[in-house]
Design a protein around this motif. Structure first.
Motif, PDB file in Angstrom:
ATOM      1  N   ALA A 124       1.033  -1.403  -0.072  1.00 23.28           N
ATOM      2  CA  ALA A 124      -0.420   0.172  -0.190  1.00 23.28           C
ATOM      3  C   ALA A 124       0.609   1.397   0.236  1.00 23.28           C
ATOM      4  CB  ALA A 124      -0.898   0.085   1.266  1.00 23.28           C
ATOM      5  N   LEU A 125       0.656   2.308  -0.876  1.00 23.26           N
ATOM      6  CA  LEU A 125       1.436   3.378  -1.097  1.00 23.26           C
ATOM      7  C   LEU A 125       0.328   4.457  -0.087  1.00 23.26           C
ATOM      8  CD1 LEU A 125       2.703   3.773  -4.520  1.00 23.26           C
ATOM      9  CD2 LEU A 125       3.510   2.775  -2.301  1.00 23.26           C
ATOM     10  N   VAL A 126       0.681   4.402   0.733  1.00 19.67           N
ATOM     11  CA  VAL A 126      -0.626   5.537   1.277  1.00 19.67           C
ATOM     12  C   VAL A 126      -0.268   6.761   1.549  1.00 19.67           C
ATOM     13  CG1 VAL A 126      -1.478   5.811   4.431  1.00 19.67           C
ATOM     14  CG2 VAL A 126      -0.624   3.335   3.064  1.00 19.67           C
ATOM     15  N   PHE A 127      -0.958   7.960   0.451  1.00 22.72           N
ATOM     16  CA  PHE A 127      -0.498   9.377   0.823  1.00 22.72           C
ATOM     17  C   PHE A 127      -1.035   9.875   1.673  1.00 22.72           C
ATOM     18  CE2 PHE A 127      -1.362  12.629  -2.059  1.00 22.72           C
ATOM     19  CZ  PHE A 127      -0.063  13.284  -2.240  1.00 22.72           C
ATOM     20  N   HIS A 128      -0.107  10.778   2.255  1.00 20.58           N
ATOM     21  CA  HIS A 128      -0.162  11.797   2.858  1.00 20.58           C
ATOM     22  C   HIS A 128      -0.247  13.387   2.540  1.00 20.58           C
ATOM     23  CE1 HIS A 128      -0.957   9.170   6.414  1.00 20.58           C
ATOM     24  NE2 HIS A 128       0.011   8.040   5.785  1.00 20.58           N
ATOM     25  N   ALA A 129      -1.263  14.412   3.403  1.00 16.80           N
ATOM     26  CA  ALA A 129      -0.807  16.017   2.352  1.00 16.80           C
ATOM     27  C   ALA A 129      -1.971  16.782   2.933  1.00 16.80           C
ATOM     28  CB  ALA A 129      -1.584  15.292   0.970  1.00 16.80           C
ATOM     29  N   GLY A 162       3.745  15.643  -0.603  1.00 19.40           N
ATOM     30  CA  GLY A 162       3.126  15.165   0.322  1.00 19.40           C
ATOM     31  C   GLY A 162       4.502  14.487   0.674  1.00 19.40           C
ATOM     32  N   VAL A 163       3.501  13.152   2.495  1.00 17.53           N
ATOM     33  CA  VAL A 163       4.373  11.980   2.300  1.00 17.53           C
ATOM     34  C   VAL A 163       3.817  10.532   1.768  1.00 17.53           C
ATOM     35  CG1 VAL A 163       5.436  10.543   3.811  1.00 17.53           C
ATOM     36  CG2 VAL A 163       4.853  12.746   3.959  1.00 17.53           C
ATOM     37  N   VAL A 164       4.325   9.670   1.063  1.00 13.49           N
ATOM     38  CA  VAL A 164       3.745   8.685   0.388  1.00 13.49           C
ATOM     39  C   VAL A 164       4.028   7.874   1.497  1.00 13.49           C
ATOM     40  CG1 VAL A 164       3.963   6.906  -1.071  1.00 13.49           C
ATOM     41  CG2 VAL A 164       4.147   9.372  -1.622  1.00 13.49           C
ATOM     42  N   GLU A 165       3.484   7.019   2.430  1.00  8.00           N
ATOM     43  CA  GLU A 165       4.098   5.521   3.192  1.00  8.00           C
ATOM     44  C   GLU A 165       4.234   4.657   2.579  1.00  8.00           C
ATOM     45  OE1 GLU A 165       1.853   3.856   6.911  1.00  8.00           O
ATOM     46  OE2 GLU A 165       1.424   5.755   6.774  1.00  8.00           O
ATOM     47  N   LYS A 201      -1.884  18.862  10.438  1.00  5.32           N
ATOM     48  CA  LYS A 201      -2.121  19.410   9.114  1.00  5.32           C
ATOM     49  C   LYS A 201      -1.328  18.755   8.274  1.00  5.32           C
ATOM     50  CE  LYS A 201       2.175  22.159  11.438  1.00  5.32           C
ATOM     51  NZ  LYS A 201       3.391  22.441  11.296  1.00  5.32           N
ATOM     52  N   GLU A 202      -1.190  17.500   8.280  1.00  6.49           N
ATOM     53  CA  GLU A 202      -1.083  16.565   7.341  1.00  6.49           C
ATOM     54  C   GLU A 202      -2.580  15.678   7.257  1.00  6.49           C
ATOM     55  OE1 GLU A 202       2.661  14.830   5.935  1.00  6.49           O
ATOM     56  OE2 GLU A 202       3.123  16.743   4.945  1.00  6.49           O
ATOM     57  N   ALA A 203      -2.702  14.527   6.213  1.00  3.93           N
ATOM     58  CA  ALA A 203      -4.068  14.071   6.386  1.00  3.93           C
ATOM     59  C   ALA A 203      -3.891  12.573   5.882  1.00  3.93           C
ATOM     60  CB  ALA A 203      -5.125  14.378   6.768  1.00  3.93           C
ATOM     61  N   LEU A 204      -4.381  12.054   5.679  1.00  2.00           N
ATOM     62  CA  LEU A 204      -4.724  10.365   4.309  1.00  2.00           C
ATOM     63  C   LEU A 204      -5.394  10.926   3.749  1.00  2.00           C
ATOM     64  CD1 LEU A 204      -4.436   7.841   4.026  1.00  2.00           C
ATOM     65  CD2 LEU A 204      -5.883   7.373   4.938  1.00  2.00           C
ATOM     66  N   ALA A 205      -4.615  10.996   2.422  1.00  2.00           N
ATOM     67  CA  ALA A 205      -5.162  11.701   1.305  1.00  2.00           C
ATOM     68  C   ALA A 205      -6.205  10.645   0.330  1.00  2.00           C
ATOM     69  CB  ALA A 205      -4.342  13.146   1.602  1.00  2.00           C
ATOM     70  N   GLY A 206      -4.860   9.781   0.222  1.00  2.00           N
ATOM     71  CA  GLY A 206      -4.795   8.600  -0.560  1.00  2.00           C
ATOM     72  C   GLY A 206      -4.798   7.532  -0.217  1.00  2.00           C
ATOM     73  N   VAL A 207      -5.047   6.275  -0.903  1.00  2.00           N
ATOM     74  CA  VAL A 207      -4.191   4.953  -0.431  1.00  2.00           C
ATOM     75  C   VAL A 207      -4.113   4.468  -2.015  1.00  2.00           C
ATOM     76  CG1 VAL A 207      -4.563   1.919   0.146  1.00  2.00           C
ATOM     77  CG2 VAL A 207      -5.203   4.202   1.715  1.00  2.00           C
ATOM     78  N   PHE A 208      -2.780   3.568  -2.842  1.00  2.45           N
ATOM     79  CA  PHE A 208      -2.945   3.098  -3.955  1.00  2.45           C
ATOM     80  C   PHE A 208      -2.066   1.590  -3.326  1.00  2.45           C
ATOM     81  CE2 PHE A 208      -2.982   7.124  -5.733  1.00  2.45           C
ATOM     82  CZ  PHE A 208      -2.963   7.557  -7.058  1.00  2.45           C
TER      83      PHE A 208
END
Length: 126
Positions: free
Chosen positions: A4-9, A107-110, A77-84
């Motif tokens: 999972a690429l978990v995107f925070h922005a 943003g940040v990709v986890e 400040k950053e929130a979960l924005a999407g998941v791939f």
């Protein structure tokens, strides 16, 4: 392996600088191109971009009874924005795709291995 690429922005409308309409259009095109590349490589399982966290409703039973509240669980400040979700050979391939994720510019990709998933109504371990 599934990753999972978990995107925070940053949240839209926050205190920082806001993107222009042109910047938004450019990012949308970059994301479209990214998804096309994932599909062409045959690794894309799912891609979901989320509404801002203000649209969130939380549900918990931590106190023994169900509590439903508007808004996100925590202010940030950053929130979960999407998941791939990708199906790739291993962690190096997942990281390579994360490095190409257009949103990493702001943003940040986890990158996280998937532990279990549902396929055809049955839980499977990854």
């Amino acid at each position: 392996m599934r990753y999972a690429l978990v995107f925070h922005a940053p949240e839209p409308g926050g205190s920082g600088p806001q993107p222009t309409d042109e910047q938004i259009a450019e990012m949308q095109q970059l994301m479209t191109d990214y998804v096309s590349a994932l599909q062409a490589a045959g690794v894309l399982i799912a891609a979901e971009m989320l509404h801002p966290s203000a649209a969130t409703t939380t549900v918990t039973r931590r106190t023994g009874s169900t509590v439903i509240e508007d808004g996100p669980f925590a202010e940030a400040k950053e929130a979960l924005a999407g998941v791939f979700v990708l199906d790739v050979a291993g962690p190096d391939a997942a990281l390579a795709w994360a490095e190409k994720f257009p949103g990493a510019a702001y943003g940040v990709v986890e990158v996280r291995p998937v532990g279990a998933y549902v396929s055809d109504g049955t839980w499977k371990t990854a």
